[in-house]
Each structure stands twice: as structure tokens, then as C-alpha cells.
Enzyme design. Structure first.
Site, PDB file in Angstrom:
ATOM      1  N   CYS A 198      29.787  34.823  38.445  1.00 38.13           N
ATOM      2  CA  CYS A 198      29.717  34.308  37.080  1.00 38.13           C
ATOM      3  C   CYS A 198      28.321  33.705  36.849  1.00 38.13           C
ATOM      4  O   CYS A 198      27.705  33.164  37.773  1.00 38.13           O
ATOM      5  CB  CYS A 198      30.773  33.228  36.868  1.00 38.13           C
ATOM      6  SG  CYS A 198      32.469  33.837  36.968  1.00 38.13           S
ATOM      7  N   CYS A 201      27.202  30.139  38.055  1.00 40.27           N
ATOM      8  CA  CYS A 201      27.329  29.888  39.500  1.00 40.27           C
ATOM      9  C   CYS A 201      26.518  30.862  40.349  1.00 40.27           C
ATOM     10  O   CYS A 201      26.739  30.963  41.563  1.00 40.27           O
ATOM     11  CB  CYS A 201      28.798  29.982  39.903  1.00 40.27           C
ATOM     12  SG  CYS A 201      29.861  28.927  38.922  1.00 40.27           S
ATOM     13  N   CYS A 225      35.127  32.495  46.301  1.00 40.07           N
ATOM     14  CA  CYS A 225      35.857  32.150  45.075  1.00 40.07           C
ATOM     15  C   CYS A 225      37.332  31.935  45.370  1.00 40.07           C
ATOM     16  O   CYS A 225      38.052  31.366  44.554  1.00 40.07           O
ATOM     17  CB  CYS A 225      35.694  33.235  44.029  1.00 40.07           C
ATOM     18  SG  CYS A 225      36.409  34.811  44.510  1.00 40.07           S
TER      19      CYS A 225
HETATM   20  S1  SF4 Z   1      33.548  28.360  39.369  1.00 41.37           S
HETATM   21 FE1  SF4 Z   1      34.239  30.455  39.849  1.00 41.37          FE
HETATM   22  S2  SF4 Z   1      35.380  31.211  38.081  1.00 41.37           S
HETATM   23 FE2  SF4 Z   1      34.290  29.353  37.446  1.00 41.37          FE
HETATM   24  S3  SF4 Z   1      32.424  30.133  36.505  1.00 41.37           S
HETATM   25 FE3  SF4 Z   1      31.935  29.718  38.660  1.00 41.37          FE
HETATM   26  S4  SF4 Z   1      32.351  31.627  39.803  1.00 41.37           S
HETATM   27 FE4  SF4 Z   1      33.292  31.802  37.747  1.00 41.37          FE
END
Ligand code: SF4
Length: 241
Positions: A198, A201, A225
Site C-alpha cells: 500500500c 507503507c 501484512c
Molecule cells: S497497514 Fe497494511 S493494509 Fe494498512 S495501508 Fe499499510 S499495508 Fe495497507
């Protein structure tokens, strides 16, 4: 005894098998698993280089093999575009996402919870709805500190086999395969990313560790994740087993 039952030393295979031998081993693992599980074998596709590699290998074994994509509201626009093209080309790729409301910036305050809601929940649903008995992933044991102890065939959830056919491939061998087979990749790699996730992140880094750019500045840095570490089978009460 087939390759699905192998007890080989994974770390040794990483350095002793050559590129061609690794491809043959991966294809054999998928072939054996497809013979055993048929249409309940499904490929997880995260739209990263390892996923498009495993998807290409699976399609060489049987063009009917299905797949699923887990996406989130935070995926970069390039990944969304790449996903749309992939789904248009392969309608047997089903997309799952969770649109429930979550607190603002949960990815900063509690990234584990954020991943649980946005990634682990939809993958549980995918496994349930697609009646998956064997899911195939592009996980590799040389990707980073959290990926060294996986096996090619695992049963972390009872009744759900996880197959990691390119577990022993190195990063270079994945790129070698993709180049030689003309497989299209997510355009973000051209910007310097080595591991995609994402947008909030994932960063470009010059670190040695392939996953070093994931969750920088949090306790999850370079980590997972939860898709590969959390229970994925849903009980009737909605919890994992
Ligand atoms: S914490 Fe996980 S689900 Fe949330 S934005 Fe970051 S990578 Fe994506």
C-alpha cells in the site's frame, strides 16, 4: 514419492539448483498440486513481480487455473491500473477488498490492525468463496528476515494447503524469468521499488533487504501484512482456526 512430500533442505537448494532446475521444480510442484486439488487450487496474486511470475508458471501448467487479488483503498494508482489490465486479460482473477470504515491513519497508529482489516479479512473471504483447498503464493525465502522459515508445502490452517513453488528462487532469478518470458510487471518497479504494498507503507530504499521499504518507522518494518502468518480459514463463528 512426489515433490509435494519432499523434505529437502530449502536453504541448500537456493544455492545449489540452477535457474532451469528451479523452473522445472516449480512447474512440477504446481502440476502435482493441480492434479491433486484440481479447481480448488487457486493462485494468490498481489500484482508484484513474484506474483506475476507464479501466475505465469501456473498458466503454463493449466490455463484454467483461477486466481484472486486482494486490494485495498491504499494501493498506489499504478497498481490499480495494473490490476485492471490483469483482470481484463484474465477474467478468472477475482478481486477482493474490504471497504468497511476504519479510523483515519490507522496504518500509522496500528498497522497490524489495518492489515488485518484490509488484507487478512478479504483473503479469508476469498478462500471461503472460491472454495480454496490449496492456495499458491509467490513467497520466497530470500526476500527478507521474516521469510526464511517457510516450506514449499505447508498446512498452517487445517484443511488449507499453501504451496510456495518459487520459495527457493532468488530475486535475480525472478527478474530473469520475467524478462525471458516477456511477462509484464507493475510499472512501479521502474521507479526503484523492490517490494510493493500500500502507498502509505511502501518506500524506495537502497537497503540490501528486499522488503526493507515496507512499513518503515513502525514495529512492522520489513515485516509481514499477516497474509502469510495469520490463520486464514473461517469458522462458522467468523474467527480463524
Ligand atoms: S497497514 Fe497494511 S493494509 Fe494498512 S495501508 Fe499499510 S499495508 Fe495497507
Amino acid at each position: 514419492m512426489g515433490l509435494l512430500e519432499n523434505k529437502d533442505d530449502i536453504k541448500e537448494l537456493v544455492d545449489t539448483l540452477n535457474f532451469k532446475e528451479k523452473i522445472d521444480r516449480s512447474l512440477t510442484l504446481i502440476k502435482e498440486a493441480y492434479k491433486k486439488y484440481g479447481d480448488s487450487l487457486v493462485v494468490a496474486n498481489s500484482l508484484g513481480k513474484d506474483s506475476v511470475c507464479i501466475w505465469d508458471l501456473a498458466k503454463k501448467v493449466n490455463s484454467n487455473i483461477r486466481g484472486f487479488i486482494i486490494t485495498t483503498r491504499f494501493k498506489p494508482k499504478e497498481t490499480i491500473q495494473f490490476m485492471k489490465k490483469a483482470v481484463a486479460q484474465y477474467p478468472e482473477l477475482k478481486v477482493f477488498r474490504n471497504d468497511e470504515k476504519i479510523p483515519d491513519r490507522l496504518y500509522e497508529t496500528d498497522p497490524d490492525k489495518c492489515c488485518d482489516i484490509l488484507k487478512v479479512e478479504p483473503i479469508r473471504r476469498a478462500i471461503e468463496e472460491m472454495n480454496v483447498k490449496c492456495w499458491v503464493t509467490g513467497l520466497r525465502c530470500t526476500e527478507g528476515r521474516t521469510r526464511t522459515d517457510f516450506k514449499e508445502v505447508e498446512e498452517r490452517d487445517k484443511g488449507l494447503i499453501k504451496l510456495n513453488p518459487i520459495l527457493i528462487w532468488k530475486e535475480r532469478e525472478v527478474w530473469q524469468y520475467l524478462a525471458l518470458n516477456g511477462v509484464k510487471v507493475n510499472p512501479l518497479y521502474a521507479q526503484g521499488y523492490r517490494s510493493l504494498g500500500c502507498a502509505p507503507c511502501t518506500r524506495i530504499t537502497a537497503e540490501e533487504d528486499e522488503r526493507a521499504g515496507r512499513w518503515i518507522g513502525t514495529s512492522k518494518c520489513g515485516g509481514e501484512c499477516g497474509i502469510h502468518t495469520r490463520p486464514l480459514k473461517i469458522n462458522l463463528d467468523g474467527g480463524g482456526i
